[in-house]
Write a protein that holds these residues in place. Sequence first.
Motif, PDB file in Angstrom:
ATOM      1  N   ARG A   1       1.366  -1.427  -0.106  1.00 34.03           N
ATOM      2  CA  ARG A   1       0.180   0.263   0.081  1.00 34.03           C
ATOM      3  C   ARG A   1       1.181   1.873  -0.059  1.00 34.03           C
ATOM      4  O   ARG A   1       0.246   2.501   0.451  1.00 34.03           O
ATOM      5  CB  ARG A   1      -0.566  -0.162   1.574  1.00 34.03           C
ATOM      6  CG  ARG A   1      -2.348  -0.712   0.846  1.00 34.03           C
ATOM      7  CD  ARG A   1      -2.740  -0.465   0.136  1.00 34.03           C
ATOM      8  NE  ARG A   1      -4.108  -0.822  -0.642  1.00 34.03           N
ATOM      9  CZ  ARG A   1      -5.421  -0.675  -0.202  1.00 34.03           C
ATOM     10  NH1 ARG A   1      -5.638   0.487   0.894  1.00 34.03           N
ATOM     11  NH2 ARG A   1      -6.373  -1.151  -0.292  1.00 34.03           N
ATOM     12  N   ALA A   2       2.492   0.770  -0.482  1.00 36.54           N
ATOM     13  CA  ALA A   2       2.994   2.239  -0.210  1.00 36.54           C
ATOM     14  C   ALA A   2       2.818   3.022   1.165  1.00 36.54           C
ATOM     15  O   ALA A   2       3.044   4.324   1.521  1.00 36.54           O
ATOM     16  CB  ALA A   2       3.120   3.297  -1.574  1.00 36.54           C
TER      17      ALA A   2
ATOM     18  N   GLY B   1       1.178   6.269  -0.073  1.00 31.40           N
ATOM     19  CA  GLY B   1       0.229   6.024  -0.726  1.00 31.40           C
ATOM     20  C   GLY B   1      -0.449   5.153  -1.562  1.00 31.40           C
ATOM     21  O   GLY B   1      -1.766   5.410  -1.828  1.00 31.40           O
ATOM     22  N   MET B   2       0.373   5.998  -2.089  1.00 32.84           N
ATOM     23  CA  MET B   2      -0.006   6.029  -4.185  1.00 32.84           C
ATOM     24  C   MET B   2       0.840   4.501  -4.355  1.00 32.84           C
ATOM     25  O   MET B   2       2.112   5.223  -4.968  1.00 32.84           O
ATOM     26  CB  MET B   2       0.447   7.547  -4.527  1.00 32.84           C
ATOM     27  CG  MET B   2      -0.457   8.224  -3.825  1.00 32.84           C
ATOM     28  SD  MET B   2      -0.122  10.088  -4.897  1.00 32.84           S
ATOM     29  CE  MET B   2      -1.417   9.179  -6.444  1.00 32.84           C
TER      30      MET B   2
ATOM     31  N   LEU C   1      -6.657   7.561   3.854  1.00 31.12           N
ATOM     32  CA  LEU C   1      -6.510   6.495   3.430  1.00 31.12           C
ATOM     33  C   LEU C   1      -6.524   6.545   2.370  1.00 31.12           C
ATOM     34  O   LEU C   1      -6.262   5.854   1.387  1.00 31.12           O
ATOM     35  CB  LEU C   1      -6.623   5.732   4.758  1.00 31.12           C
ATOM     36  CG  LEU C   1      -5.855   5.354   5.966  1.00 31.12           C
ATOM     37  CD1 LEU C   1      -6.443   4.944   7.173  1.00 31.12           C
ATOM     38  CD2 LEU C   1      -4.846   4.674   4.997  1.00 31.12           C
TER      39      LEU C   1
ATOM     40  N   ALA D   1      -7.956   9.501  -0.825  1.00 29.38           N
ATOM     41  CA  ALA D   1      -7.108  10.135  -1.167  1.00 29.38           C
ATOM     42  C   ALA D   1      -6.401   9.141  -2.369  1.00 29.38           C
ATOM     43  O   ALA D   1      -6.858   9.173  -2.810  1.00 29.38           O
ATOM     44  CB  ALA D   1      -6.294  11.356  -0.857  1.00 29.38           C
ATOM     45  N   PRO D   2      -5.146   8.702  -1.507  1.00 29.91           N
ATOM     46  CA  PRO D   2      -3.954   8.473  -2.607  1.00 29.91           C
ATOM     47  C   PRO D   2      -4.935   7.072  -2.770  1.00 29.91           C
ATOM     48  O   PRO D   2      -4.034   6.639  -4.529  1.00 29.91           O
ATOM     49  CB  PRO D   2      -3.265   7.929  -1.605  1.00 29.91           C
ATOM     50  CG  PRO D   2      -3.587   7.758  -0.527  1.00 29.91           C
ATOM     51  CD  PRO D   2      -5.220   8.999  -0.032  1.00 29.91           C
ATOM     52  N   LEU D   3      -5.512   6.101  -3.147  1.00 29.71           N
ATOM     53  CA  LEU D   3      -6.184   5.343  -3.732  1.00 29.71           C
ATOM     54  C   LEU D   3      -6.912   5.807  -4.834  1.00 29.71           C
ATOM     55  O   LEU D   3      -7.322   5.672  -6.022  1.00 29.71           O
ATOM     56  CB  LEU D   3      -6.881   4.117  -2.720  1.00 29.71           C
ATOM     57  CG  LEU D   3      -6.358   3.796  -1.425  1.00 29.71           C
ATOM     58  CD1 LEU D   3      -7.334   2.747  -0.308  1.00 29.71           C
ATOM     59  CD2 LEU D   3      -4.950   2.777  -1.994  1.00 29.71           C
TER      60      LEU D   3
ATOM     61  N   LEU E   1      -6.505   8.737  -6.105  1.00 32.29           N
ATOM     62  CA  LEU E   1      -6.011   8.777  -7.028  1.00 32.29           C
ATOM     63  C   LEU E   1      -5.165   8.018  -7.951  1.00 32.29           C
ATOM     64  O   LEU E   1      -5.453   8.116  -9.108  1.00 32.29           O
ATOM     65  CB  LEU E   1      -4.964   9.553  -6.662  1.00 32.29           C
ATOM     66  CG  LEU E   1      -5.104  11.276  -6.114  1.00 32.29           C
ATOM     67  CD1 LEU E   1      -3.765  11.845  -5.901  1.00 32.29           C
ATOM     68  CD2 LEU E   1      -6.123  12.070  -7.045  1.00 32.29           C
TER      69      LEU E   1
ATOM     70  N   TYR F   1      -8.113  -2.819  -4.697  1.00 31.60           N
ATOM     71  CA  TYR F   1      -9.368  -1.568  -3.753  1.00 31.60           C
ATOM     72  C   TYR F   1      -9.961  -1.600  -2.439  1.00 31.60           C
ATOM     73  O   TYR F   1     -10.095  -0.750  -2.321  1.00 31.60           O
ATOM     74  CB  TYR F   1      -8.761  -0.634  -4.761  1.00 31.60           C
ATOM     75  CG  TYR F   1      -7.344   0.255  -4.772  1.00 31.60           C
ATOM     76  CD1 TYR F   1      -6.259   0.515  -4.501  1.00 31.60           C
ATOM     77  CD2 TYR F   1      -6.683  -0.353  -6.365  1.00 31.60           C
ATOM     78  CE1 TYR F   1      -5.323   1.086  -5.094  1.00 31.60           C
ATOM     79  CE2 TYR F   1      -5.442  -0.219  -6.585  1.00 31.60           C
ATOM     80  CZ  TYR F   1      -5.061   0.397  -5.898  1.00 31.60           C
ATOM     81  OH  TYR F   1      -3.361   1.262  -6.775  1.00 31.60           O
TER      82      TYR F   1
END
Lengths: 459, 459, 459, 459
Positions: free
Chosen positions: A268-269, B47-48, B359, B361-363, B365, B389
């Motif tokens: 998940r980075a 997180g991205m 948690l 927001a990067p997902l 994107l 996801y």
Amino acid sequence: MSAEPFLPTPPPAARFGVWLIGARGSVATTAITGCAAVAAGLHPPTGMVTETADFADCGLPPLSSLVFGGHDTVDCPLPKRAEHLAAGGVLPHGLPTAVHAELLAADREIRPGGPPPGATTGPGSAGDGGAGAEGAGVEGAGSVRSQGAGSAGAEAAGSVRTQDDWIEVFAADIRDFVRRNDLAGAVVVNVASTEPAPAGGALPASSLYAAAALRAGCPYVNFTPSAGLHHPALAEAAETAGLPHAGRDGKTGQTLLRSVLGPMFRQRALAVRAWSGTNLLGGGDGAALADPAAAAAKNGGKERVLADTLGAAPEGEVHIDDVPSLGDWKTAWDHVAFDGFLGSRMILQTVWQGCDSALAAPLVLDLARLTLRARQKGITGPLRELGFYFKDPVGDGPAALAEQYADLLTLAARLRDDAGGPDGPDCGDGGGEVRDRRGPHGRPDPQGGHDQHGSEVRR
Amino acid sequence: MSAEPFLPTPPPAARFGVWLIGARGSVATTAITGCAAVAAGLHPPTGMVTETADFADCGLPPLSSLVFGGHDTVDCPLPKRAEHLAAGGVLPHGLPTAVHAELLAADREIRPGGPPPGATTGPGSAGDGGAGAEGAGVEGAGSVRSQGAGSAGAEAAGSVRTQDDWIEVFAADIRDFVRRNDLAGAVVVNVASTEPAPAGGALPASSLYAAAALRAGCPYVNFTPSAGLHHPALAEAAETAGLPHAGRDGKTGQTLLRSVLGPMFRQRALAVRAWSGTNLLGGGDGAALADPAAAAAKNGGKERVLADTLGAAPEGEVHIDDVPSLGDWKTAWDHVAFDGFLGSRMILQTVWQGCDSALAAPLVLDLARLTLRARQKGITGPLRELGFYFKDPVGDGPAALAEQYADLLTLAARLRDDAGGPDGPDCGDGGGEVRDRRGPHGRPDPQGGHDQHGSEVRR
Amino acid sequence: MSAEPFLPTPPPAARFGVWLIGARGSVATTAITGCAAVAAGLHPPTGMVTETADFADCGLPPLSSLVFGGHDTVDCPLPKRAEHLAAGGVLPHGLPTAVHAELLAADREIRPGGPPPGATTGPGSAGDGGAGAEGAGVEGAGSVRSQGAGSAGAEAAGSVRTQDDWIEVFAADIRDFVRRNDLAGAVVVNVASTEPAPAGGALPASSLYAAAALRAGCPYVNFTPSAGLHHPALAEAAETAGLPHAGRDGKTGQTLLRSVLGPMFRQRALAVRAWSGTNLLGGGDGAALADPAAAAAKNGGKERVLADTLGAAPEGEVHIDDVPSLGDWKTAWDHVAFDGFLGSRMILQTVWQGCDSALAAPLVLDLARLTLRARQKGITGPLRELGFYFKDPVGDGPAALAEQYADLLTLAARLRDDAGGPDGPDCGDGGGEVRDRRGPHGRPDPQGGHDQHGSEVRR
Amino acid sequence: MSAEPFLPTPPPAARFGVWLIGARGSVATTAITGCAAVAAGLHPPTGMVTETADFADCGLPPLSSLVFGGHDTVDCPLPKRAEHLAAGGVLPHGLPTAVHAELLAADREIRPGGPPPGATTGPGSAGDGGAGAEGAGVEGAGSVRSQGAGSAGAEAAGSVRTQDDWIEVFAADIRDFVRRNDLAGAVVVNVASTEPAPAGGALPASSLYAAAALRAGCPYVNFTPSAGLHHPALAEAAETAGLPHAGRDGKTGQTLLRSVLGPMFRQRALAVRAWSGTNLLGGGDGAALADPAAAAAKNGGKERVLADTLGAAPEGEVHIDDVPSLGDWKTAWDHVAFDGFLGSRMILQTVWQGCDSALAAPLVLDLARLTLRARQKGITGPLRELGFYFKDPVGDGPAALAEQYADLLTLAARLRDDAGGPDGPDCGDGGGEVRDRRGPHGRPDPQGGHDQHGSEVRR
């Protein structure tokens, strides 16, 4: 087979030996008790991966075919030890009584371990026997051994033994076990207390036993972080023995969790900043790991899992506290501080409350079966596909549990009859033939003579 | 290229639209803010997943190419909303100011969502705007809309709209966004508050927006457990639209954990008896999920992960409590009772303390980029490889995170230029050309207009 | 007062000094910032016991009357330090700016602390300045000091100082602070980093400062586990000084919890078998406590609370881990194994996540006010009734928090005007008179001459 | 006494009755088993406050003097029930066998409880017998009862009973118990499952039993949140009965913690924003509390403790989940969000893992002894000093545990021989005399009639 008017006496099903270093410890006692209980249908095989559907046709030796023995330096008989574990809630009440015969049989196959000259702690200490149970020095151990009816190596008593003497004594015990029980094979599994990281030139006890396993022609599994076969002085022997081996340090609780949580963070980075842990445990294991040197050996594996799965070792320490009143129950608290998007600070905490012996024992049975079968299929050298079971696996396999599980399934495929390798039948139903072929040669000769068996292995 | 005496004006880098349903909510605001911050190098892309090495050459649209807009029913401008989030510790202090221009630009592209006739709660409520912000009925919304300078669909005001009217209004907003910004494509992502499971025949708001996405020729991602494209009435349209879509319900915290812990228990043959969970959260999400119907929609996904990874649903409930004072921070406690060997009873507890918006927001994107690129590569239908996801992924993919991650990497491979499919160059450096070359193939646009873009979809 | 035709200029409200050892540390900075913020009505006095109704009429000096100064060995100015704390989430954003003037004023009253001859670590290190900030040796410190405009004791530079020289230098700094600010009294509070338990004959730094407090005629509060006034060499001075003093080691988190949970177990006759704890913290405190000697000093207090409240010390260890990435935030996990009826084994776990500086600062303000008032009321010697605030209280008071709170209320009653003692008016509204009486004598003489002030005390 | 030449036969030590409503439930079985075990010296009195030094000279009836009986609607004999509890780890293995005689004796004194007409669930359900065990309707219960050899009230069978009939039947059972066992007194303790908050005019089962206790002249203790004596229709009877009574709802785990943590926050002036809790438990109690109405009754008490100790009820909910696989073991997680100085946000979490029966049983024994002694000392009405034991104590005593403990010690002082009141000797050594001497002073019986029993009690 169907046409014969007079059925010959069917060959007895093959039996396989499991020789445990630390045979009177909690893990060993739980494994022996549990094997009997599951074989008898008294309990489901919870926690045994080799009893799941994926391993149904791998030719693994059935639980009922396993014969137990081993080395230990403590005297408490297995039935009594099992009663203690039942009183502590590790084993179900009544179970030690139900499998008393099996415990007694295994206890009769336990031979005294003996400390090598100059060793500060002796080999073969029970998983939780504690150092106090190992007062016997070399002579004492020797004299005990020379009086032991079933003990090989009595001839070595009365003089100062060299390392090689000890290896020979231990190997002789194992060969004797195989021969008397007419076993189709045996595996040596180290489930003794963690020993401090070795310093100086002398082989630590765990390595003496490992060398004895090779000499007796047996696969070797190191369920502890002790050196075992991992010692540099044994590297060549391990290489040329033509035997499979596996290790180190069974992954039962906190590290098991880390091996699935670490990959989650990485995939998940999410940036792990610090991973801290505290383990509370009693029993002999708690006392043994209260020794900083032993704890250091243990923690190495724990931290390696994080470094491998996260890409770098995060901040944070691991504590192992001896809390005698917890008995064999262990509590592990982990605190993971990680960064999310835009530097947001987040925390994951885990609390694992388990019984180490109950977690370890089914894995010991799994490993014994898998390694015995691997030996039968002629697989040699480090079993990299068994990383699923270990904190610090041999070889350079993956550290993430999911990938390790995939590797394990790959090994399972190789163990099937149709997967090539020596065309022996399954451990489960044709061991007799194996034994027939090897019959005239007796037990495998540790020093070169184990032709039949050895040839299988070396293919 | 090097020999040409007169270099032509390089085509402007393609830009891509991200149209957010719930565009003024916490998740949307964090995504828009964060995209600008990471693109400007102010923060690392923690997180991205799409910024990790594995996705480096997948031709994903760069963060700097993304243009944001969306629907919402609340009025609070994005810069102000971002300040609120900074005050609550969700965004770093100072960041809203640093990216004020980008927030303002996105805010100008937000169009009012409007409740359909008879709906008790309207569509497009902000992720945390709360019901109180949605007082506007159809006429009210219409009148607001008819005054909005950039709002399409003003013509629909003043009369009772049918469902189809609403879909058309929303689709027109999206088309207008694409046209005015000269976008090479756009994706619609639902990040609005969870709506109760639909009852009766009327399409819920989330489905009106999903239908509008299809009608505007855009891929669709449902980050919530709301019906969206999953509604039976939209099944055929989803099937025949020739557009990729993904969902449902972003997997950000407790369920993420469950998707790695569940497989661990199963792989180790440990018998999970009960898995109980409590979630505490404030913000608008807490309030929305305090509605039992919304919570039921949410919990379905959570429990499905356990049933799928464990093989059967264990005992245990999941609670979602609205605790306003926690703001956007969420705490999830899980208690897992499991049996080990010989019935020994063990417990794992986890406490996850995170910021849901950070948690999610990067997902969001990630999903926008992956889906835009999938669209460009001509991939259509449910994107099963995006199960990584989601709590409740479309299709019948695996539920274990490790396998889902492997699937994601498979998708990444398909998105590379050399992986076949429409041979357009990367989103990142040649989007302009893509549009030029693809112009003549335009699919029949449902509403007539953006042929160029449409051609992409149909391949 | 009422009859006078011409009102005289009202006497200025008395002001009181708070002299902090470690004045640029996190605790001190938070206390100074918070005092200004609460006095200005920017924040409610959360965490300040002396602002609750029970203390309303005790004549405590108002927050607005407090003037701050102190010793430190680090140079980072308070306004900058406060900004760092705001960036770390310890102080609210914007607050350092709002109280910039007060921070600057306090910063101007900070004098360099200096290491005594032969000391390996110097005195007066900031609460989180770390050892690295204290490179200056004796001469260096001396030379810095001799150049400092406002520093007393410059005369001591250039020669090797004796312990008494240092005490005199520090006392002179304090007297100078009192005199220049025209203070009605001052209290010295040690909030420096924990120093290792002293070994050998030399007074540790904390004791030099404590001796200086006595010499300057000031009450003394030791908020740390360092020796301070507790050193045997200071016993007589503490006895005869006629000054109130309090300590040791502020009870802010884990020990606070233990002081209510321990009594619970005892009152319920539940048998605690083991109490284990792990503390994770960053900041300078984490680094300081990573020193085993400092940690030992800290843990003594923690364990004493258990032994005192449970009747006997249970099994179990306490770990303090330095986890830099946690900054000033601390997590404390406690695991309590206890026996219930018929030996049933039960567990309580607690996880405390707090900001140590924010927990400590209001207690520091409480203690300063209470001790200043006690001084005014002529109370001398150890303030046993302040056990509520400490891990290791002076005297032989109760260890259970509830009883300590009752004691605190008893002290509050003694502090009221009508409770006897010197009939001075409240600190809050009549300090001027106090000062008038003392006016001609200047500041109290450290070596015996502080008659007025001293006489008050000794009554 | 020492000088008499011929010692008279010493009077037999007085014996006292403990009549348990729900006498075959987990709590009752544990209390009966444990009383026998502790009396026999098999186990220390862990968890029994009345066995601590503070109560040594209070004249409490010794454990060996207690005789058990009660009502229940389930049939499972106590020895069998105890075996079930041992299998579930609630009781030590072997203990049911060791105290088999005592269990059998108590079981013979259990009379069937019977549901009143129209009741959906009957009275006297075992603490964990579950609704399924209570199929017997009125007639069924009647017929069982009329066949029961030792059951009074058989005459009531065969006709529809009024509420008063039921009360009389139950009271007759109690009187019969006292008479046949020649008891010096008896107390009725409700340990049955929580019943839903009563609606409508009919007395709930718990109140019928409470009324029966009064009618039989016995003190009454309500260990559950059920109405019991708290019902408005019983207010006058409770007032005029001249009997001590105590309740409601034993404070065993989560609420016990809250009663020490709440005061801590308040005394430290920390602002609790939200206090959330989840309880997981199996056994019959879990099932009973899965009924929202029963849970509501239970949670009322929990929340009252917070409101009382914090000054106001914070945000947050309490969940009680039935998790059958946990058996009699309960896990309670609490999450407390609080503000510190300058609005810093902090969290305390607690996890309590205990066995409810083992926590409750010693308190039941405590309460029985204290109430029996209070009766002997002539104390009447609500025993406010027993708030230490209850979530929702009668009267308006303190809610903080420490103050409640102080109150309990005050009561202990009143119970001493030299503390005034009826000057009878201790329960422990002269109960016989007590009865003789007190005979003529009998209190006015509220209901007039049950002279036999009343006279016994009144002596």
